[in-house]
Design a protein around this motif. Sequence first.
Motif, mmCIF file in Angstrom:
data_model
loop_
_atom_site.group_PDB
_atom_site.id
_atom_site.type_symbol
_atom_site.label_atom_id
_atom_site.label_comp_id
_atom_site.label_asym_id
_atom_site.label_seq_id
_atom_site.Cartn_x
_atom_site.Cartn_y
_atom_site.Cartn_z
ATOM 1 N N ASN A 121 0.830 -1.204 0.000
ATOM 2 C CA ASN A 121 0.000 0.000 0.000
ATOM 3 C C ASN A 121 0.867 1.257 0.000
ATOM 4 O O ASN A 121 0.569 2.239 -0.683
ATOM 5 C CB ASN A 121 -0.925 0.005 1.210
ATOM 6 N N ASP A 122 1.961 1.233 0.781
ATOM 7 C CA ASP A 122 2.877 2.379 0.824
ATOM 8 C C ASP A 122 3.523 2.598 -0.552
ATOM 9 O O ASP A 122 3.619 3.728 -1.015
ATOM 10 C CB ASP A 122 3.965 2.155 1.876
ATOM 11 N N ALA A 123 3.968 1.497 -1.160
ATOM 12 C CA ALA A 123 4.602 1.601 -2.475
ATOM 13 C C ALA A 123 3.618 2.151 -3.496
ATOM 14 O O ALA A 123 3.963 2.996 -4.341
ATOM 15 C CB ALA A 123 5.124 0.238 -2.924
ATOM 16 N N PHE A 124 2.374 1.694 -3.423
ATOM 17 C CA PHE A 124 1.338 2.193 -4.327
ATOM 18 C C PHE A 124 1.089 3.680 -4.098
ATOM 19 O O PHE A 124 0.952 4.458 -5.045
ATOM 20 C CB PHE A 124 0.046 1.406 -4.123
ATOM 21 N N GLY A 125 1.030 4.083 -2.823
ATOM 22 C CA GLY A 125 0.805 5.489 -2.517
ATOM 23 C C GLY A 125 1.897 6.382 -3.057
ATOM 24 O O GLY A 125 1.624 7.459 -3.602
ATOM 25 N N ILE A 126 3.134 5.930 -2.963
ATOM 26 C CA ILE A 126 4.253 6.724 -3.472
ATOM 27 C C ILE A 126 4.241 6.723 -5.003
ATOM 28 O O ILE A 126 4.507 7.738 -5.635
ATOM 29 C CB ILE A 126 5.582 6.185 -2.922
ATOM 30 N N LEU A 127 3.920 5.557 -5.603
ATOM 31 C CA LEU A 127 3.823 5.485 -7.066
ATOM 32 C C LEU A 127 2.816 6.497 -7.585
ATOM 33 O O LEU A 127 3.044 7.151 -8.610
ATOM 34 C CB LEU A 127 3.409 4.075 -7.490
ATOM 35 N N SER A 128 1.704 6.652 -6.871
ATOM 36 C CA SER A 128 0.649 7.559 -7.332
ATOM 37 C C SER A 128 1.106 9.012 -7.341
ATOM 38 O O SER A 128 0.550 9.842 -8.062
ATOM 39 C CB SER A 128 -0.598 7.413 -6.458
ATOM 40 N N THR A 129 2.129 9.334 -6.551
ATOM 41 C CA THR A 129 2.631 10.715 -6.529
ATOM 42 C C THR A 129 3.542 11.011 -7.714
ATOM 43 O O THR A 129 3.950 12.155 -7.909
ATOM 44 C CB THR A 129 3.399 11.012 -5.231
ATOM 45 N N ARG A 130 3.869 9.980 -8.497
ATOM 46 C CA ARG A 130 4.749 10.168 -9.647
ATOM 47 C C ARG A 130 4.006 10.724 -10.857
ATOM 48 O O ARG A 130 4.609 10.927 -11.915
ATOM 49 C CB ARG A 130 5.395 8.824 -10.027
ATOM 50 N N ALA A 131 2.712 10.924 -10.754
ATOM 51 C CA ALA A 131 1.929 11.397 -11.899
ATOM 52 C C ALA A 131 0.752 12.243 -11.425
ATOM 53 O O ALA A 131 0.364 12.197 -10.255
ATOM 54 C CB ALA A 131 1.417 10.210 -12.713
ATOM 55 N N ASP A 132 0.191 13.033 -12.346
ATOM 56 C CA ASP A 132 -1.030 13.783 -12.041
ATOM 57 C C ASP A 132 -2.215 12.835 -11.919
ATOM 58 O O ASP A 132 -3.092 13.018 -11.070
ATOM 59 C CB ASP A 132 -1.335 14.795 -13.153
ATOM 60 N N ILE A 133 -2.232 11.837 -12.811
ATOM 61 C CA ILE A 133 -3.352 10.893 -12.870
ATOM 62 C C ILE A 133 -2.804 9.478 -12.964
ATOM 63 O O ILE A 133 -1.939 9.183 -13.790
ATOM 64 C CB ILE A 133 -4.266 11.183 -14.070
ATOM 65 N N LEU A 134 -3.313 8.592 -12.102
ATOM 66 C CA LEU A 134 -2.943 7.186 -12.141
ATOM 67 C C LEU A 134 -4.140 6.387 -12.642
ATOM 68 O O LEU A 134 -5.218 6.431 -12.049
ATOM 69 C CB LEU A 134 -2.532 6.700 -10.747
ATOM 70 N N ASP A 141 -10.322 -10.364 -7.072
ATOM 71 C CA ASP A 141 -9.861 -11.723 -6.816
ATOM 72 C C ASP A 141 -11.044 -12.605 -6.411
ATOM 73 O O ASP A 141 -12.206 -12.181 -6.474
ATOM 74 C CB ASP A 141 -8.750 -11.730 -5.763
ATOM 75 N N ARG A 142 -10.760 -13.800 -5.992
ATOM 76 C CA ARG A 142 -11.833 -14.747 -5.652
ATOM 77 C C ARG A 142 -12.663 -14.287 -4.468
ATOM 78 O O ARG A 142 -13.805 -14.734 -4.285
ATOM 79 C CB ARG A 142 -11.226 -16.122 -5.362
ATOM 80 N N ASP A 143 -12.080 -13.429 -3.656
ATOM 81 C CA ASP A 143 -12.798 -12.898 -2.488
ATOM 82 C C ASP A 143 -13.434 -11.541 -2.785
ATOM 83 O O ASP A 143 -13.835 -10.826 -1.855
ATOM 84 C CB ASP A 143 -11.849 -12.773 -1.299
ATOM 85 N N ASP A 144 -13.482 -11.176 -4.078
ATOM 86 C CA ASP A 144 -14.060 -9.898 -4.524
ATOM 87 C C ASP A 144 -13.289 -8.692 -4.007
ATOM 88 O O ASP A 144 -13.851 -7.614 -3.796
ATOM 89 C CB ASP A 144 -15.533 -9.786 -4.093
ATOM 90 N N ALA A 145 -12.002 -8.873 -3.792
ATOM 91 C CA ALA A 145 -11.147 -7.785 -3.318
ATOM 92 C C ALA A 145 -10.143 -7.402 -4.393
ATOM 93 O O ALA A 145 -9.898 -8.149 -5.346
ATOM 94 C CB ALA A 145 -10.413 -8.203 -2.049
ATOM 95 N N PHE A 146 -9.545 -6.212 -4.254
ATOM 96 C CA PHE A 146 -8.478 -5.772 -5.145
ATOM 97 C C PHE A 146 -7.144 -6.330 -4.666
ATOM 98 O O PHE A 146 -6.948 -6.575 -3.477
ATOM 99 C CB PHE A 146 -8.406 -4.244 -5.179
ATOM 100 N N ALA A 147 -6.210 -6.492 -5.606
ATOM 101 C CA ALA A 147 -4.875 -6.972 -5.248
ATOM 102 C C ALA A 147 -4.149 -5.974 -4.353
ATOM 103 O O ALA A 147 -3.325 -6.358 -3.521
ATOM 104 C CB ALA A 147 -4.058 -7.238 -6.509
ATOM 105 N N ILE A 148 -4.456 -4.687 -4.531
ATOM 106 C CA ILE A 148 -3.878 -3.635 -3.707
ATOM 107 C C ILE A 148 -5.010 -3.017 -2.890
ATOM 108 O O ILE A 148 -5.917 -2.394 -3.461
ATOM 109 C CB ILE A 148 -3.200 -2.559 -4.572
ATOM 110 N N PRO A 149 -5.016 -3.187 -1.588
ATOM 111 C CA PRO A 149 -6.135 -2.704 -0.767
ATOM 112 C C PRO A 149 -6.448 -1.229 -0.958
ATOM 113 O O PRO A 149 -7.615 -0.828 -0.896
ATOM 114 C CB PRO A 149 -5.658 -2.998 0.662
ATOM 115 N N ALA A 150 -5.427 -0.403 -1.203
ATOM 116 C CA ALA A 150 -5.642 1.038 -1.340
ATOM 117 C C ALA A 150 -6.533 1.401 -2.515
ATOM 118 O O ALA A 150 -7.095 2.501 -2.557
ATOM 119 C CB ALA A 150 -4.294 1.759 -1.466
#
Length: 268
Positions: A121-134, A141-150
């Motif tokens: 989640n932290d890595a995803f949050g920092i990745l999102s700051t690398r652009a105006d729009i992500l 997944d099988r549990d109806d969840a995203f691979a990245i909780p964020a």
Amino acid sequence: MASFDFDQAEGLRRMLAGPKPRIYTFLSAESADEKSAMLVNVAASLSQAGRDVLMLDACIASEGIAGRLGALKSATLQQVARQERSLDEAVQPMPQGFGVAALRRGPHRPLADAAEQARLNDAFGILSTRADILVVDAELDRDDAFAIPALAESEIVVQVANSPASIKAAYTIIKRVNGQLGRRPFSILVTGASEKEAQVVYENMAQVANRYLAVKLNSVGSVPADEHLKRAMKLGRAVVDAFPLAGASVAFRRLAGRFVVPDAAAAG
């Protein structure tokens, strides 16, 4: 050991220095080819509009946008979360004008524990700051969840076509996410349909979602069926670049404007 602490410090500086990036997570009731064409052209249109755009392949079971664009040579976000690679190594620039990063490469390996999930989640949050729009290519997944909780906190856009099967599949996606995350709004993008057809699809879906799920749907627009889309993909280009006057190109530029100014979509 990758310089993850440095990446975190850089991400914090970016978050404090500028506006919060907009994150759009796309789920699709259409084929992988149609979803890929849509994603490439959304990202390319936003890039042409002057935005710094990054696309993340967060698919789990199927081949996502990174594989289809041949962008799986870089480090993955999972490797960054495991502190095996740096975030700088995870972003690959594409000729269409945007960058691409991938959650994984090869078979999906579940996260080891809560600490690794937090690092992802932290890595995803920092990745999102690398652009105006992500722009995120995602699936459940099988549990109806995203691979990245964020991703649960992002704006979720569901792609649907003007066919009973696609509409049913899109409603099922909404129902699955709603069951996992609770009531929240969704944005609807209708592809392969005229504006009139798309409006009917949206209105019918909005009525059903409100009645049976108490969920609000917002329309972000539509893209017509256009042979120029397939021709552009065969050329390895975005239709907005290869055939700028095509009907699909006009629609994608209009769509980009609504993502850049999200309040316009809410009012639609």
